[in-house]
Design a protein around this motif. Structure first.
Motif, PDB file in Angstrom:
ATOM      1  N   ARG A 124       0.803  -1.018   0.157  1.00 18.64           N
ATOM      2  CA  ARG A 124       0.060   0.068  -0.129  1.00 18.64           C
ATOM      3  C   ARG A 124       0.851   1.235  -0.045  1.00 18.64           C
ATOM      4  O   ARG A 124       0.312   2.239  -0.120  1.00 18.64           O
ATOM      5  CB  ARG A 124      -0.808   0.125   1.164  1.00 18.64           C
ATOM      6  CG  ARG A 124      -1.841  -1.104   1.416  1.00 18.64           C
ATOM      7  CD  ARG A 124      -2.819  -1.141   0.422  1.00 18.64           C
ATOM      8  NE  ARG A 124      -3.843  -2.422   0.660  1.00 18.64           N
ATOM      9  CZ  ARG A 124      -3.665  -3.574   0.127  1.00 18.64           C
ATOM     10  NH1 ARG A 124      -2.590  -3.875  -0.537  1.00 18.64           N
ATOM     11  NH2 ARG A 124      -4.337  -4.433   0.323  1.00 18.64           N
ATOM     12  N   HIS A 196       0.220  -3.303   9.810  1.00 16.98           N
ATOM     13  CA  HIS A 196      -1.294  -3.734  10.010  1.00 16.98           C
ATOM     14  C   HIS A 196      -2.481  -3.096   8.837  1.00 16.98           C
ATOM     15  O   HIS A 196      -2.169  -1.901   8.851  1.00 16.98           O
ATOM     16  CB  HIS A 196      -1.584  -3.693  11.550  1.00 16.98           C
ATOM     17  CG  HIS A 196      -0.786  -4.430  12.170  1.00 16.98           C
ATOM     18  ND1 HIS A 196       0.591  -3.829  12.619  1.00 16.98           N
ATOM     19  CD2 HIS A 196      -0.475  -5.791  12.917  1.00 16.98           C
ATOM     20  CE1 HIS A 196       1.229  -4.683  13.405  1.00 16.98           C
ATOM     21  NE2 HIS A 196       0.220  -5.764  13.619  1.00 16.98           N
ATOM     22  N   GLN A 197      -3.588  -3.886   8.781  1.00 19.54           N
ATOM     23  CA  GLN A 197      -4.778  -3.271   8.060  1.00 19.54           C
ATOM     24  C   GLN A 197      -5.102  -2.122   8.927  1.00 19.54           C
ATOM     25  O   GLN A 197      -5.349  -1.184   8.593  1.00 19.54           O
ATOM     26  CB  GLN A 197      -5.732  -4.481   7.819  1.00 19.54           C
ATOM     27  CG  GLN A 197      -5.262  -5.239   6.594  1.00 19.54           C
ATOM     28  CD  GLN A 197      -5.483  -4.687   5.382  1.00 19.54           C
ATOM     29  OE1 GLN A 197      -6.050  -3.639   5.062  1.00 19.54           O
ATOM     30  NE2 GLN A 197      -5.467  -5.607   4.257  1.00 19.54           N
ATOM     31  N   ARG A 198      -5.224  -2.531  10.213  1.00 17.24           N
ATOM     32  CA  ARG A 198      -5.746  -1.807  11.257  1.00 17.24           C
ATOM     33  C   ARG A 198      -5.120  -1.977  12.387  1.00 17.24           C
ATOM     34  O   ARG A 198      -5.466  -2.864  13.209  1.00 17.24           O
ATOM     35  CB  ARG A 198      -7.244  -1.694  11.364  1.00 17.24           C
ATOM     36  CG  ARG A 198      -8.211  -1.161  10.258  1.00 17.24           C
ATOM     37  CD  ARG A 198      -7.957   0.492  10.099  1.00 17.24           C
ATOM     38  NE  ARG A 198      -8.656   0.690   8.928  1.00 17.24           N
ATOM     39  CZ  ARG A 198      -8.203   0.568   7.733  1.00 17.24           C
ATOM     40  NH1 ARG A 198      -7.294   0.243   7.515  1.00 17.24           N
ATOM     41  NH2 ARG A 198      -9.183   1.017   6.656  1.00 17.24           N
ATOM     42  N   ASP A 215      -3.522 -10.085   8.998  1.00 19.19           N
ATOM     43  CA  ASP A 215      -3.730  -8.670   9.300  1.00 19.19           C
ATOM     44  C   ASP A 215      -2.831  -7.587   9.026  1.00 19.19           C
ATOM     45  O   ASP A 215      -2.780  -6.567   8.975  1.00 19.19           O
ATOM     46  CB  ASP A 215      -3.576  -8.513  11.249  1.00 19.19           C
ATOM     47  CG  ASP A 215      -4.580  -9.259  11.701  1.00 19.19           C
ATOM     48  OD1 ASP A 215      -5.484  -9.680  11.300  1.00 19.19           O
ATOM     49  OD2 ASP A 215      -4.083  -9.571  13.195  1.00 19.19           O
ATOM     50  N   TRP A 216      -1.814  -7.844   8.073  1.00 17.48           N
ATOM     51  CA  TRP A 216      -0.842  -7.354   7.504  1.00 17.48           C
ATOM     52  C   TRP A 216      -0.901  -6.500   6.136  1.00 17.48           C
ATOM     53  O   TRP A 216      -1.619  -7.505   5.244  1.00 17.48           O
ATOM     54  CB  TRP A 216       0.577  -8.087   7.481  1.00 17.48           C
ATOM     55  CG  TRP A 216       0.932  -8.653   8.682  1.00 17.48           C
ATOM     56  CD1 TRP A 216       0.385  -8.345  10.347  1.00 17.48           C
ATOM     57  CD2 TRP A 216       1.853  -9.706   8.972  1.00 17.48           C
ATOM     58  NE1 TRP A 216       1.317  -9.018  10.994  1.00 17.48           N
ATOM     59  CE2 TRP A 216       1.993  -9.664  10.234  1.00 17.48           C
ATOM     60  CE3 TRP A 216       2.685 -10.458   7.977  1.00 17.48           C
ATOM     61  CZ2 TRP A 216       2.859 -10.839  10.855  1.00 17.48           C
ATOM     62  CZ3 TRP A 216       3.679 -11.515   8.599  1.00 17.48           C
ATOM     63  CH2 TRP A 216       3.901 -11.472  10.095  1.00 17.48           C
ATOM     64  N   VAL A 217      -0.255  -5.605   5.976  1.00 11.56           N
ATOM     65  CA  VAL A 217       0.198  -5.009   4.670  1.00 11.56           C
ATOM     66  C   VAL A 217       1.393  -4.366   4.692  1.00 11.56           C
ATOM     67  O   VAL A 217       1.965  -4.328   5.678  1.00 11.56           O
ATOM     68  CB  VAL A 217      -1.173  -4.059   4.168  1.00 11.56           C
ATOM     69  CG1 VAL A 217      -2.268  -4.381   4.135  1.00 11.56           C
ATOM     70  CG2 VAL A 217      -1.138  -2.807   5.087  1.00 11.56           C
TER      71      VAL A 217
END
Length: 339
Positions: A124, A196-198, A215-217
């Motif tokens: 991202r 983390h995504q959030r 949970d990761w990006v």
């Protein structure tokens, strides 16, 4: 049923299933296993997450969970009408461990920056402007449709009335991000890392230290810092009042934040992600779930003035600690009455 699938696909005998956070799990004498839904990921994205988990295990991260292949050499298995799941292995959860979230996150990011492979599908970094722009355009088009017809529900009316304000805040966030990328230079610590995504307050706690690849990006560390602060403001206000921005101080003891990082974090806090997620969630949710989003929207709207105050205080504190104006102010914030 699920026990039988695990036995068939992995050759592991499951005595009892329980729940860890929102995931089904089970233990064997030496290991802890999580059953993670992964239908939302493409095969390419899941492969990247697999390599990230392997890399962090090689870096001796004691809490990372890693993918277990099926007996057929697959990363995933199917259950419940074709839904995809992955089996992750971790050390058994440790409770009552005292730790600093800020310092722990800084160390996690430090290791993540060394990830040696290119990340495409789970990446991202550098994409915020385009992703935010698409989200703004979609919700604005939906809002335009809504104002053409009488609102049938209280939520519709609140969304119609509040959207112009949050559209303005969103456009400020995008402009702030653009200015940051034009005016400031990234440093070595601004390279991409595993995020983390959030990142929320309960993502890491003494009861939930296990790192879960789903949970990761791969993104800039400012993503996690901003989302942790946002979640603290929204759901743990007393902690924010008592501790202030101590979390960032803990983080900076390990990795000092560049002006680029601070401005990126501030642009993300400016973008009202919590508003977008609440409105979007309401319109795609079932009737039984809508009440949750209605309450969320009421809380967000009632807190809009306090959120502006939170942004102002954050900007002042980040500049105060550095002795320079690293984070330019958004002059109109806080001019209204704090509700």
């Amino acid at each position: 049923m699920l026990k039988g699938v695990i036995k068939e696909k992995f050759g592991i005998q499951v005595r009892q299933l329980s729940v860890y956070q929102t995931y089904e799990c089970f233990q064997t004498p030496n290991s802890f296993f999580l059953i993670i839904p992964v239908s939302q990921f493409s095969e390419a994205e899941l492969t990247e997450l697999y390599y990230m988990s392997q890399y962090l295990q090689e870096q001796s991260d004691p809490y990372v969970s890693v993918f277990i292949f099926t007996k057929d050499g697959e990363l995933t298995f199917e259950h419940e009408g074709g839904k995809s799941y992955a089996l992750l292995k971790a050390v058994p959860p440790v409770t009552n461990r005292s730790f600093s979230v800020g310092a722990e996150l800084a160390e996690f990011h430090r290791k993540g920056r060394g990830f040696p492979y290119e990340v495409k599908d789970a990446g991202r970094i550098g994409q915020w402007k385009d992703l935010w722009g698409k989200r703004i355009d979609q919700l604005e088009a939906f809002w335009q449709q809504k104002i053409q017809m009488p609102p049938h529900e209280p939520f519709d009316k609140k969304m119609i009335e509040s959207f112009p304000y949050y559209l303005g805040l969103s456009e400020n966030a995008v402009q702030y991000l653009v200015d940051t990328e034009l005016d400031d230079k990234p440093q070595v610590t601004d390279s991409g890392t595993i995020c983390h995504q959030r990142m929320e307050r309960n993502t890491w706690s003494p009861e939930s230290l296990i790192r879960i690849p789903a949970d990761w990006v791969f993104d800039h560390a400012a993503r996690d810092l901003a989302e942790y602060m946002r979640h603290t403001f929204l759901y743990h206000r007393e902690d924010l009042l008592n501790q202030g921005f101590h979390f960032l101080q803990e983080y900076e003891q390990i990795t000092p934040l560049s002006s680029f990082s601070k401005r990126l974090m501030y642009s993300r806090l400016l973008f009202p992600l919590h508003y977008f997620e609440t409105v979007e969630g309401y319109y795609i949710s079932s009737e039984t779930e809508k009440h949750y989003y209605e309450e969320n929207l009421d809380s967000i709207l009632a807190d809009s003035g306090r959120y502006e105050q939170f942004l102002n205080i954050g900007e002042e504190l980040m500049n105060m600690r550095s002795g320079e104006v690293f984070v330019p102010s958004v002059t109109w914030l806080g001019k209204g009455t704090v509700k």
